[in-house]
Design an enzyme around this catalytic site. Structure first.
Site, PDB file in Angstrom:
ATOM      1  N   ARG A  33       0.859  -1.188   0.000  1.00  0.00           N
ATOM      2  CA  ARG A  33       0.000   0.000   0.000  1.00  0.00           C
ATOM      3  C   ARG A  33       0.894   1.237   0.000  1.00  0.00           C
ATOM      4  O   ARG A  33       1.718   1.405   0.899  1.00  0.00           O
ATOM      5  CB  ARG A  33      -0.896  -0.005   1.243  1.00  0.00           C
ATOM      6  CG  ARG A  33      -1.680   1.278   1.432  1.00  0.00           C
ATOM      7  CD  ARG A  33      -2.548   1.235   2.691  1.00  0.00           C
ATOM      8  NE  ARG A  33      -3.285   2.467   2.825  1.00  0.00           N
ATOM      9  CZ  ARG A  33      -3.095   3.374   3.801  1.00  0.00           C
ATOM     10  NH1 ARG A  33      -2.197   3.177   4.742  1.00  0.00           N
ATOM     11  NH2 ARG A  33      -3.808   4.472   3.832  1.00  0.00           N
ATOM     12  N   HIS A  92      -2.764  11.051   0.676  1.00  0.00           N
ATOM     13  CA  HIS A  92      -2.231  10.859   2.028  1.00  0.00           C
ATOM     14  C   HIS A  92      -1.585  12.193   2.442  1.00  0.00           C
ATOM     15  O   HIS A  92      -0.379  12.297   2.620  1.00  0.00           O
ATOM     16  CB  HIS A  92      -1.236   9.696   2.047  1.00  0.00           C
ATOM     17  CG  HIS A  92      -0.938   9.139   3.405  1.00  0.00           C
ATOM     18  ND1 HIS A  92      -1.105   7.806   3.735  1.00  0.00           N
ATOM     19  CD2 HIS A  92      -0.476   9.722   4.530  1.00  0.00           C
ATOM     20  CE1 HIS A  92      -0.746   7.594   4.986  1.00  0.00           C
ATOM     21  NE2 HIS A  92      -0.361   8.759   5.509  1.00  0.00           N
ATOM     22  N   GLU A 147      -7.222   8.798   6.362  1.00  0.00           N
ATOM     23  CA  GLU A 147      -7.472   9.495   7.628  1.00  0.00           C
ATOM     24  C   GLU A 147      -7.929  10.947   7.444  1.00  0.00           C
ATOM     25  O   GLU A 147      -7.229  11.887   7.854  1.00  0.00           O
ATOM     26  CB  GLU A 147      -6.216   9.450   8.508  1.00  0.00           C
ATOM     27  CG  GLU A 147      -5.743   8.042   8.826  1.00  0.00           C
ATOM     28  CD  GLU A 147      -4.464   8.010   9.663  1.00  0.00           C
ATOM     29  OE1 GLU A 147      -3.807   9.059   9.815  1.00  0.00           O
ATOM     30  OE2 GLU A 147      -4.116   6.936  10.166  1.00  0.00           O
ATOM     31  N   ASN A 195      -7.159   2.164  10.144  1.00  0.00           N
ATOM     32  CA  ASN A 195      -5.849   2.416  10.742  1.00  0.00           C
ATOM     33  C   ASN A 195      -6.043   2.424  12.244  1.00  0.00           C
ATOM     34  O   ASN A 195      -6.805   3.248  12.770  1.00  0.00           O
ATOM     35  CB  ASN A 195      -5.292   3.768  10.289  1.00  0.00           C
ATOM     36  CG  ASN A 195      -4.852   3.750   8.829  1.00  0.00           C
ATOM     37  OD1 ASN A 195      -4.960   2.723   8.154  1.00  0.00           O
ATOM     38  ND2 ASN A 195      -4.361   4.875   8.346  1.00  0.00           N
ATOM     39  N   TYR A 212      -4.201   2.533  16.000  1.00  0.00           N
ATOM     40  CA  TYR A 212      -3.009   2.748  16.817  1.00  0.00           C
ATOM     41  C   TYR A 212      -3.312   2.746  18.305  1.00  0.00           C
ATOM     42  O   TYR A 212      -2.499   2.369  19.111  1.00  0.00           O
ATOM     43  CB  TYR A 212      -2.330   4.071  16.437  1.00  0.00           C
ATOM     44  CG  TYR A 212      -1.688   4.001  15.066  1.00  0.00           C
ATOM     45  CD1 TYR A 212      -0.422   3.464  14.909  1.00  0.00           C
ATOM     46  CD2 TYR A 212      -2.370   4.416  13.931  1.00  0.00           C
ATOM     47  CE1 TYR A 212       0.172   3.357  13.658  1.00  0.00           C
ATOM     48  CE2 TYR A 212      -1.795   4.317  12.674  1.00  0.00           C
ATOM     49  CZ  TYR A 212      -0.530   3.787  12.550  1.00  0.00           C
ATOM     50  OH  TYR A 212       0.050   3.673  11.301  1.00  0.00           O
ATOM     51  N   GLU A 217      -3.303   0.156   8.310  1.00  0.00           N
ATOM     52  CA  GLU A 217      -2.111   0.559   9.074  1.00  0.00           C
ATOM     53  C   GLU A 217      -2.239   0.065  10.498  1.00  0.00           C
ATOM     54  O   GLU A 217      -3.303   0.229  11.125  1.00  0.00           O
ATOM     55  CB  GLU A 217      -1.974   2.096   9.170  1.00  0.00           C
ATOM     56  CG  GLU A 217      -1.496   2.774   7.934  1.00  0.00           C
ATOM     57  CD  GLU A 217      -1.369   4.287   8.117  1.00  0.00           C
ATOM     58  OE1 GLU A 217      -1.146   4.765   9.251  1.00  0.00           O
ATOM     59  OE2 GLU A 217      -1.513   4.990   7.102  1.00  0.00           O
TER      60      GLU A 217
HETATM   61  O1  IFM Z   1       2.784   7.961   9.923  1.00  0.00           O
HETATM   62  C1  IFM Z   1       1.415   8.037  10.111  1.00  0.00           C
HETATM   63  C2  IFM Z   1       0.692   7.827   8.800  1.00  0.00           C
HETATM   64  O2  IFM Z   1       1.090   8.719   7.832  1.00  0.00           O
HETATM   65  C3  IFM Z   1      -0.793   7.977   8.999  1.00  0.00           C
HETATM   66  N1  IFM Z   1      -1.262   7.150  10.075  1.00  0.00           N
HETATM   67  C4  IFM Z   1      -0.544   7.212  11.325  1.00  0.00           C
HETATM   68  C5  IFM Z   1       0.936   7.005  11.094  1.00  0.00           C
HETATM   69  C6  IFM Z   1       1.697   7.061  12.425  1.00  0.00           C
HETATM   70  O3  IFM Z   1       1.509   8.296  13.033  1.00  0.00           O
END
Ligand code: IFM
Length: 473
Positions: free
Chosen positions: A92, A136, A181, A311, A313, A376
């Site tokens: 990706r 992005h 995002e 994504n 985190y 992600e």
């Molecule tokens: O590096 C970023 C990415 O560009 C978008 N999502 C979160 C990642 C980590 O912060």
């Protein structure tokens, strides 16, 4: 708060098959153009909002920028070899809008486009499927000068750029993500001013939300129509976490509703159901903000998708009261306060709690019924290079292993999650944090541009192979 170091978090984990992930489960690595490409002024590329923002004193750690980054533009064939050697089936990456359509208007810049054609050739030759993200975060600066995402015209410009990109590459690429995002583009870029373009205006940020979604919808509609009988796997990627109440109090539940509304439902509801959530519209109206919706916008925004990119985190615990216990702030607005938990953290300070990824995936299954792919997931840790030149990043391996298990757990409970992409292939430009934060499973020595597989990359490679071999479905 008790500080738990990454070392205390890390476990020693050997590669093994992940139970419950089928043979056709998609395994990948992800990157984004501005974070890795460099070659900022080459072959006709013009400035994006990030090129400009990086020049604002104090905006980025040590004043760093993406001029060179990982020099991927010049080292692309080696990097594709690296990807192939990891044994992933999909890569990706994002297209740089200012490379393909400098200034955000007018015809295609052939030299910029040719870079992506060469990249796709290289991936094809190695049997790796390309997965394109159209946007992005690198809005052409000229469009920002004309109003940026708060201006409606930017949505039309994005749809036009998507058309140029799909017309040029759609015969070779099946997997397309419109935006990465949009919450970050709108809120971090236009409300909090901590990412490009660095504006601080809540109302403009909400205009940006709607125009990002409109741009997504118009682009999605074009791609759907242009694909015809050609296979197309179309989606958008959202950053999705959890909002957990600190207690069952009405105030804490209200804080979670607001955080979930502004952070997630404001995007998911129009995309999937063609309507903005009423409670969020009411909250916005109370703050004097109205979304600039025009007739037909929501039909475009809800163009059917094949996949939702997730994504993940972190999740967040919320309180509806400030430190002194008041449920309203000095302006009389309800409090929505993130509460720190006693959990291990990454180098970004983000709490680590993999079970919340399972929770997110199950919630998406229940509420939105779209197949998902983790586009992600990964972690920054302060890596060190050992004397033998290796990077023994047991903390990152632990993070990846636990989150992949969390994906398998969600599947076991009925979530239709079809793939996992590690963020990121290699260390890169982490936006306002510059090169300080390392998310890569491959280390980049920025002085020499040498790439070294970290232990986590080897673990990922072996785990993918063993899981594929062991898969029964
Ligand atoms: O590096 C970023 C990415 O560009 C978008 N999502 C979160 C990642 C980590 O912060």
């Amino acid at each position: 708060m008790k500080l738990i170091t990454p070392q205390a978090y890390a476990r020693s984990i050997t590669p093994g098959a992940v139970t419950g992930l089928p043979a056709d489960f998609r395994w990948g690595v992800a990157t984004a153009a501005y974070q890795i490409e460099g070659a900022a002024a080459e072959d006709g590329r013009t400035a994006s909002i990030w090129d400009t923002y990086c020049r604002v004193p104090g905006a980025v750690v040590r004043g760093e920028n993406g001029d060179v980054a990982c020099d991927h533009y010049h080292r692309m064939p080696e990097d594709v070899q690296l990807i192939a050697d990891l044994g992933v089936d999909t890569y990706r990456f994002s297209l740089a809008w200012p490379r393909i359509q400098p200034g955000g208007r007018g015809p295609v810049n052939q030299r910029g486009l040719d870079f992506y054609k060469r990249l796709i050739d290289e991936l094809d030759a190695k049997g790796v499927t390309p997965w394109i993200t159209l946007y992005h975060w690198d809005l052409p600066q000229e469009l920002e000068d004309a109003g940026g995402w708060p201006a409606r015209d930017t949505a039309y410009r994005f749809a036009e750029y998507a058309q140029l990109a799909y017309d040029a590459l759609g015969d070779r690429v099946t997997h397309w993500t419109t935006l990465n995002e949009p919450w970050c583009s709108a809120m971090l870029g236009y409300a909090y001013g901590v990412q490009a373009p660095g504006r601080k205006d809540f109302g403009q940020a909400l205009d940006a939300v709607h125009h990002l979604l409109l741009g997504h919808g118009l682009a999605a509609r074009y791609l759907r129509g242009a694909a015809g009988d050609r296979p197309l796997e179309l989606g958008i990627t959202l950053n999705l976490g959890t909002a957990t109440p600190e207690t069952d109090s009405e105030a804490d539940l209200g804080a979670c509703r607001r955080a979930d509304g502004l952070g997630r439902r404001l995007y998911l509801d129009p995309i999937v159901y063609g309507r903005y959530p009423e409670d969020v519209l009411d909250d916005l109206a109370a703050a004097g903000v109205q979304l600039p919706v025009q007739d037909g916008d929501l039909e475009a925004i809800s163009t059917p998708l094949d996949v939702l990119g997730v994504n993940f985190y972190r999740g967040t615990l919320f309180s509806g009261a400030d430190e002194s216990g008041s449920p309203v702030d000095a302006q009389g607005r309800p409090v929505t306060r993130a509460v720190e938990r006693d959990l291990p953290r990454t180098d970004m300070g983000w709490e680590i709690i993999p079970s919340e990824l399972t929770e997110v995936l199950l919630r998406l299954e229940d509420d939105y019924h779209l197949p998902t792919v983790i586009t992600e997931n990964g972690a920054a840790f302060a890596d060190t290079v050992a004397e033998d030149g290796a990077v023994h990043d047991a903390d990152r391996t632990t993070y990846l292993a636990d989150h992949i298990d969390a994906v398998a757990a969600a599947r076991a409970q009925g979530a239709d999650v079809r793939g996992y992409f590690a963020w990121s292939l290699m260390d890169n430009f982490e936006w306002s944090y510059g090169y300080d934060k390392r998310f890569g499973i491959v280390r980049v020595d920025y002085a020499t541009q040498q790439r070294t597989l970290k232990d986590s990359a080897k673990w990922y490679r072996d785990t993918i192979r063993l899981t594929r071999n062991g898969a029964t479905q």
